[in-house]
Scaffold this active site. Structure first.
Site, PDB file in Angstrom:
ATOM      1  N   HIS A  78       2.820   3.270  -8.960  1.00 52.29           N
ATOM      2  CA  HIS A  78       2.681   1.836  -9.282  1.00 52.29           C
ATOM      3  C   HIS A  78       3.899   1.351 -10.056  1.00 52.29           C
ATOM      4  CE1 HIS A  78      -1.269   2.023  -7.682  1.00 52.29           C
ATOM      5  NE2 HIS A  78      -1.824   2.683  -8.684  1.00 52.29           N
ATOM      6  N   LEU A 115      10.834 -20.831  -4.035  1.00 48.74           N
ATOM      7  CA  LEU A 115       9.760 -19.948  -3.559  1.00 48.74           C
ATOM      8  C   LEU A 115       8.581 -19.939  -4.539  1.00 48.74           C
ATOM      9  CD1 LEU A 115       8.857 -17.493  -1.685  1.00 48.74           C
ATOM     10  CD2 LEU A 115      10.042 -16.028  -3.329  1.00 48.74           C
ATOM     11  N   ASP A 164       0.832  -1.210   0.000  1.00 56.95           N
ATOM     12  CA  ASP A 164       0.000   0.000   0.000  1.00 56.95           C
ATOM     13  C   ASP A 164       0.867   1.261   0.000  1.00 56.95           C
ATOM     14  OD1 ASP A 164      -2.296   1.479   0.009  1.00 56.95           O
ATOM     15  OD2 ASP A 164      -2.781   1.138   2.112  1.00 56.95           O
TER      16      ASP A 164
HETATM   17  C1  FPP Z   1      -1.815   0.150  -3.408  1.00 57.31           C
HETATM   18  O1  FPP Z   1      -1.364   1.465  -3.449  1.00 57.31           O
HETATM   19  C2  FPP Z   1      -1.321  -0.618  -4.551  1.00 57.31           C
HETATM   20  C3  FPP Z   1      -2.111  -1.186  -5.512  1.00 57.31           C
HETATM   21  C4  FPP Z   1      -3.573  -1.139  -5.490  1.00 57.31           C
HETATM   22  C5  FPP Z   1      -1.532  -1.880  -6.653  1.00 57.31           C
HETATM   23  C6  FPP Z   1      -0.330  -2.711  -6.359  1.00 57.31           C
HETATM   24  C7  FPP Z   1       0.191  -3.257  -7.613  1.00 57.31           C
HETATM   25  C8  FPP Z   1       1.484  -3.286  -7.928  1.00 57.31           C
HETATM   26  C9  FPP Z   1       2.535  -2.835  -7.007  1.00 57.31           C
HETATM   27  C10 FPP Z   1       1.912  -3.899  -9.192  1.00 57.31           C
HETATM   28  C11 FPP Z   1       2.443  -5.216  -8.751  1.00 57.31           C
HETATM   29  C12 FPP Z   1       2.795  -6.090  -9.804  1.00 57.31           C
HETATM   30  C13 FPP Z   1       3.181  -7.352  -9.560  1.00 57.31           C
HETATM   31  C14 FPP Z   1       3.585  -8.213 -10.678  1.00 57.31           C
HETATM   32  C15 FPP Z   1       3.201  -7.920  -8.200  1.00 57.31           C
HETATM   33  P1  FPP Z   1      -2.441   2.616  -3.559  1.00 57.31           P
HETATM   34  O2  FPP Z   1      -2.610   2.968  -4.996  1.00 57.31           O
HETATM   35  O3  FPP Z   1      -3.685   2.184  -2.868  1.00 57.31           O
HETATM   36  O4  FPP Z   1      -1.738   3.774  -2.793  1.00 57.31           O
HETATM   37  P2  FPP Z   1      -2.442   4.914  -1.911  1.00 57.31           P
HETATM   38  O5  FPP Z   1      -3.083   4.223  -0.761  1.00 57.31           O
HETATM   39  O6  FPP Z   1      -1.293   5.762  -1.511  1.00 57.31           O
HETATM   40  O7  FPP Z   1      -3.411   5.604  -2.806  1.00 57.31           O
END
Ligand code: FPP
Length: 245
Positions: free
Chosen positions: A36, A130, A19
């Protein structure tokens, strides 16, 4: 930090709620998707650190059922990123004996994403190190609801008796039927919630929250979380005296 770890007490399954990508980007005056994109270094570092320590499963909450209500352009960018990551990381996974798996409503993903996921899962299926489990279009309530529907169908058909329904049987109908429950859950960005993640499986999991925003998460942060886990006393409902050797 790594030297302080007790290598005989490494969790076999670590789940992570990644997050803070949006806030990380906003702090830099950039678009959310920039966060992201920068999350991939954290993903790689966590996987590498877990593999080095002999962790057997790492589950990453990459896209929740609720994330479908985000702005369309963010959803599309996230799906594109996922497709790219899943495809690009296969050679590294092969080199490091890592297997890719997934949980969630995969059929609701765009077909390109489904195809790449299936291909990568198939390519890596014989790897024995893993296992990286991507939670995609996943939520705990969705998973439990699907399990209930399947169980009720069997009872209706007469192939399962209602008295045969036990916690163990319910576990067999979940997406994680072949995966042990996580011993450790990490959530980044200072939010103190489970957010519909692995609701059944987290029953006895140790929860670890850190202020670090996901794009800044590095190997030493994973080591720190495991160290905190190792300092906890896991009682599973028993008294402290009962669990002392
Ligand atoms: C939360 O941050 C993150 C997500 C909803 C997306 C996570 C996805 C990735 C990191 C891509 C991963 C890819 C692979 C292959 C594992 P947020 O957008 O909710 O952040 P905020 O709370 O600050 O708005």
């Amino acid at each position: 930090m790594k030297d302080k770890l007790d290598h005989s007490k490494i969790p076999q399954h670590i789940a992570i709620i990644m997050d803070g990508n949006g806030r990380w980007a906003q702090k830099k005056g950039a678009m959310r998707i920039f966060g992201h994109k920068n999350a991939m270094t954290a993903v790689r570092e966590s996987i590498e650190a877990a593999a080095e320590l002999g962790v057997k499963y790492i589950t990453l909450y990459a896209f929740s059922t609720e994330n479908w209500s985000r702005p369309q352009d963010e959803i599309e960018a996230l799906m594109e990123l996922l497709v790219q990551a899943i495809k690009d990381e296969v050679p590294t996974m092969m080199k490091n004996n890592i297997r890719l798996n997934s949980i969630g409503d995969v059929q609701s993903l765009p077909s390109k994403c489904q195809q790449h996921l299936e291909w990568s899962k198939n390519e890596t299926k014989s790897n024995t190190g893993l296992t990286v489990v991507l939670a995609l279009s996943y939520s705990g309530r969705w998973e439990i609801t699907e399990a209930v529907k399947e169980i009720v169908k069997k009872v209706d058909q007469g192939t399962l008796k209602s008295e045969e329904i036990t916690p163990g049987l319910i576990g067999e109908y979940l997406n994680t039927s072949n995966i042990p429950d996580p011993e450790l859950l990490i959530r980044t960005s200072g939010e103190l919630r489970i957010s519909n993640f692995m609701l059944w499986q987290l029953a006895y999991t140790e929860l670890y929250f850190t202020e670090v925003l996901w794009p800044d998460f590095r190997k030493e942060h994973l080591h720190e979380a495991i160290l905190a886990y190792q300092r906890r006393e896991r009682r599973f409902g028993k008294t402290g005296a009962q669990i002392k050797p």
